[in-house]
Design an enzyme around this catalytic site. Structure first.
Site, PDB file in Angstrom:
ATOM      1  N   MET A  24       0.850  -1.193   0.000  1.00 16.11           N
ATOM      2  CA  MET A  24       0.000   0.000   0.000  1.00 16.11           C
ATOM      3  C   MET A  24       0.883   1.239   0.000  1.00 16.11           C
ATOM      4  O   MET A  24       1.732   1.396   0.891  1.00 16.11           O
ATOM      5  CB  MET A  24      -0.916  -0.004   1.229  1.00 16.11           C
ATOM      6  CG  MET A  24      -1.882  -1.178   1.269  1.00 16.11           C
ATOM      7  SD  MET A  24      -2.835  -1.266   2.804  1.00 16.11           S
ATOM      8  CE  MET A  24      -1.624  -1.967   3.935  1.00 16.11           C
ATOM      9  N   CYS A 108      -2.256  -1.764 -10.053  1.00 15.59           N
ATOM     10  CA  CYS A 108      -2.627  -0.398  -9.662  1.00 15.59           C
ATOM     11  C   CYS A 108      -3.546   0.214 -10.717  1.00 15.59           C
ATOM     12  O   CYS A 108      -3.167   0.314 -11.891  1.00 15.59           O
ATOM     13  CB  CYS A 108      -1.385   0.473  -9.485  1.00 15.59           C
ATOM     14  SG  CYS A 108      -1.783   2.163  -8.965  1.00 15.59           S
TER      15      CYS A 108
END
Length: 475
Positions: A24, A108
């Site tokens: 993250m 992503c």
């Protein structure tokens, strides 16, 4: 020692990890990884690192990996985003001695990934991905893994996974959402896609998506047959998720702050984590949101956490027997619990139900409760208003509809004015564009240069006769 592959790598190097903390950005830093490991996480990923920056910038390497060497922080997988095989391998070679595997980010979905041409926006470029994985598999001393998003079609997703496996991927994490499923459009992750991939490949598979509690972890493993389950959003709201516990929010906040004192990280990371941990409590004690946003030191954050603890304990003391949590929450606000992202609001029948992000933002601005971003802006500038009726009205550009320059000679915005002034070799003082003036000066200078280079009659006072004058003076 030969490089371990596939299931042998998962069982021996990763210890058969089943509970995994996701990579993250700015959120899976060392302090948070250590907190998560204390509460049941068996494998962690670093935040996504940019391969090109990692290769060229020694400070970036030091800040994001080299200075964070910690024996407790293993097994660890370093994740890179990249779109060039050579750059990806160069970055991986610099990182391989500090981790147990290198992961290529193919999941992503954010706009920055689209602009940078990486993440989920590479999922159609199979030739490039094959070359990246193959080269990394050949050159690295540690295994290469991938984290992907699914295609809408299960068959195409399976072929995609098989292609990565054939190229040399030793472990695959499948996020059961497409690249279009993000933000308010996230929806539900498809475990059917994940199950199909697991059946089709001969390497370990981790599932990602729809994980909010330990019961979800167990159900996902049972339904899909995967080797492990990765959590991102669920872990941020309850880092004790893999323990099956839901502690008080201040308890985990205090523990996290103690770790940060030993392993410092930017205050912005700390603040972001606490906003997540305290999400439901800050809906009740909203003034503490402002306090957390204002503090500039770690001790200031700790003081806000102490105040939040006192407020929650007062709420507990006033709690009546048999009282149930408000707002449809499974637990009272002071307990770590999942956050369910609201979906897009239903559109009216006139516009067919689908509305843009901008339209939703405009609607939020007119509501009594402002969005989080607008609350932050108003915190910085208390006099700022989001009432559309109070916004200044601008005259529009004759060509594109953007606000035109008040003093533009063409009645255009700067972008359109620049194109027209360049095409017509004209000036626009209002926008500070002087193409005509600069052209005239350039032509005048060139004319002067050509006259200086013309031969002059001998003996004249012009530069052409200068040597003769000097010669006679010396005589």
């Amino acid at each position: 020692m030969p490089k371990l592959q596939g299931f042998e790598f998962w069982s021996r190097t990763l210890g058969g990890a089943r509970h995994v903390v996701a990579p993250m950005v700015d959120q899976s830093e060392l302090a948070w990884r250590l907190l998560s490991r204390r509460h049941g996480a068996q494998l962690c990923y670093t935040p996504m690192l940019h391969a090109q920056v990692f290769v060229r910038d020694a400070n970036y390497r030091k800040e994001n990996l080299y200075c964070e060497v910690c024996p407790e922080d293993r097994p660890l997988i370093v994740q890179f985003c990249a779109n060039d095989p050579e750059v990806f391998v160069q970055a991986a070679l610099l990182a391989q001695d500090y981790c147990d595997a290198i992961d290529l980010n193919l999941g992503c979905p954010q706009m920055i990934a689209k602009r940078g041409h990486y993440g989920a926006f590479l999922q159609e470029e199979w030739d490039l991905l094959q070359r990246m994985i193959l080269l990394a598999h050949e050159k690295l001393s540690v295994p290469v893994t991938c984290k992907i998003r699914v295609f809408p079609e299960i068959d195409k997703t399976v072929k995609y996974a098989q292609m990565l496996e054939k190229a040399g991927c030793q472990l695959l994490t499948v996020h059961g959402r497409t690249k279009e499923q993000k933000g308010p459009l996230s929806g539900t992750a498809s475990w059917e896609h994940i199950k199909a991939v697991r059946k089709a490949v001969a390497i370990p598979v981790f599932a990602n998506g729809n994980i909010q509690c330990l019961r979800d972890v167990e159900r996902c493993i049972q339904d899909t047959g995967v080797q492990g389950v990765m959590s991102a959003e669920g872990n941020l709201h309850n880092p004790a998720l893999f323990e099956g516990r839901s502690p008080a929010v201040w308890e985990l906040a205090e523990e996290y702050l103690d770790i940060v004192r030993q392993h410092p990280c930017p205050l912005s990371y700390v603040r972001a984590h606490l906003f997540k941990l305290w999400h439901h409590t800050l809906q009740v004690h909203q003034e503490l949101r402002e306090e957390l946003a204002k503090v500039k030191t770690l001790e200031g954050v700790a003081a806000v956490n102490q105040e939040l603890k006192l407020r929650c304990q007062e709420d507990i003391s006033r709690q009546k027997e048999g009282e149930k949590p408000s707002g449809g929450l499974p637990f009272f606000h002071w307990i770590c619990q999942p956050y369910f992202r609201p979906g897009p609001r239903e559109g009216s029948k006139e516009n067919g139900g689908a509305r843009s992000k901008r339209a939703l933002e405009e609607e939020e601005g007119s509501a009594d409760v402002l969005s989080k971003n607008k609350q932050k802006k108003q915190l910085r500038n208390p006099h700022k208003t989001f009432d559309p009726s109070l916004k200044p009205k601008y005259a529009k550009c004759d060509q594109c509809g953007n606000p035109k320059g008040n003093r533009c000679v063409f009645n255009l915005c700067r972008g359109c004015c620049k194109k027209r002034a360049f095409r017509e070799a004209a000036d626009c003082p209002g926008h500070g564009l002087l193409f005509k003036t600069k052209l005239e000066k350039s032509l005048a200078w060139k004319g002067a240069q050509s006259r200086l280079q013309e031969p002059q009659p001998a003996g004249s006072g012009e530069p052409g006769g200068f040597p003769e004058v000097v010669g006679s003076a010396l005589a």
